[in-house]
Design a protein around this motif. Structure first.
Motif: not given
Lengths: 244, 244
Positions: B21-35, B38-52
């Motif tokens: 995420a740290a390497h790609l966030a400078l180049h493109c839009a990054v979202s993250v899904y991790d079952r 808990p929400p709130g644990q992702t850095p500001a520059q990535v979007r956190f998805l709530t389900g698959p």
């Protein structure tokens, strides 16, 4: 400490003997005896002896492979006198220690040593590198230890031949075994990690060692067999348990 | 090349997912899904998805251990569409390649990859480090390869899962086997050479790897068993023949 009135005779003038001569010639009088060396091949600052009867050093350093120690001792022992100190520099310590104790005349002091570097790894200077001393007979080694510490800035470790060989099996023995094994595979992976690159660099450092060095380190150190058994056991049988 | 209109979803947000995420966030839009996150644990520059069902990236990177790939694919496969590219980053390639090919829906592009570095070895920057690509389905991987080469300055190697695993056994597999073996001895020699210090440094680099990484690299790479046999054979039975 050694002084300029101290005389050292180096017996054996291969790569290692030359390295010793280069380091000691600045601090004391150095002479060299090498049966196989034609006169004229020694650097200007050392005196070349033409026979074992001329060996005169307060300190006599055997710079010969462990495989040649017994023959070397047979040749020089009749010409040594009480008070001289005989020092070996072999990569293993139990075997040359035993030979020196058995074959040198009474009154001769005996110090087994292992400089943990060679002409290659010590070419950028030896300060901070290790030398292991195993005092076997007499007290003259203390003066030499002070010189090695203060004069050459070496990290001096004093221990027994047995403890040296046990530890050297884990460090030097293991590296030589692995270098041998990896070399016989005949292929170097192009896909690799940083840790593999460091590992390959470590193996490359011993790749050009003489065959008798490899033989001494892996065959004549009795602790290497145990080490190899440990390694084979802890690398198998599969499946391995993951680390805790 | 990737552009800022390219979207990437990273599935799994452990140490490796965070590095990506740290390497790609400078180049493109990054979202993250991790079952498990808990929400709130992702850095500001990535979007956190709530389900698959929210997985939307043009590129979907599975940053999960190989042991979790099958379960991860079961969860996300129903939500993928033709044209998306699924990329894994596991330390071995044959097993995840097989799983992705078996479990992903038709029309999804598949690229198996192995960055030959991690958060530790890549912390000083990744330029010049290797990444292995094994294209399995589709042609979109070529654009990604250009980005990895030009954008991240990686050394891109294109090969098959089988060839990757064969070579990785000799490099990464060997280092992990040795690190495991040496660690179980419970003693580190104090008498040692420069080559041993390099070797110890190499092993230290993998010592803190997660147990599932060790298990994947030494157990799930089918070529490691052959490698281990070679090693055991070439290190014994004693006596060893000296090197030529």
């Amino acid at each position: 400490m050694l002084s300029h009135s101290t005389s050292v005779t180096i017996v054996g003038f291969g790569a290692f003997g030359r390295m010793i001569a280069a380091h000691l010639a600045l601090h004391c009088a150095v002479s060299v005896y090498d049966r196989g060396l034609p006169p004229g091949q020694t650097p200007a600052q050392v005196r070349f002896l033409t026979g074992p009867q001329e060996i005169c050093g307060d300190i006599v350093i055997l710079a010969v492979p462990v495989q040649a120690v017994a023959e070397c001792l047979r040749e020089i022992a009749p010409h040594l006198r009480a008070g001289q100190m005989v020092v070996d520099v072999c990569s293993i310590k139990e075997e040359p220690a035993r030979l020196m104790q058995a074959m040198l005349p009474e009154g001769v002091e005996i110090l087994a040593t292992h400089p943990m570097f060679g002409p290659a790894s010590g070419r950028m200077g030896v300060a901070g590198l290790q030398i292991v001393l195993c005092p076997l007979q007499g007290k003259g080694w203390r003066r030499l230890a002070v010189f090695l510490r203060r004069g050459l800035k070496l990290d001096v470790i004093v221990t027994t031949p047995e403890e040296h060989d046990r530890q050297a099996a884990m460090s030097q023995g293991l590296i030589h075994l692995l270098a041998h094994a990896v070399q016989t595979w005949g292929e170097r992976p192009t896909i690799r990690t940083k840790s593999y690159d460091l590992f390959a660099e470590a193996l490359a450092m011993v790749r050009d060692d003489a065959p008798e060095v490899f033989e001494a380190i892996t065959q004549r150190n009795s602790h290497v067999a145990t080490l190899r058994e440990h390694l084979l056991q802890t690398m198998g049988p599969r499946p391995l348990a993951p680390l805790e």
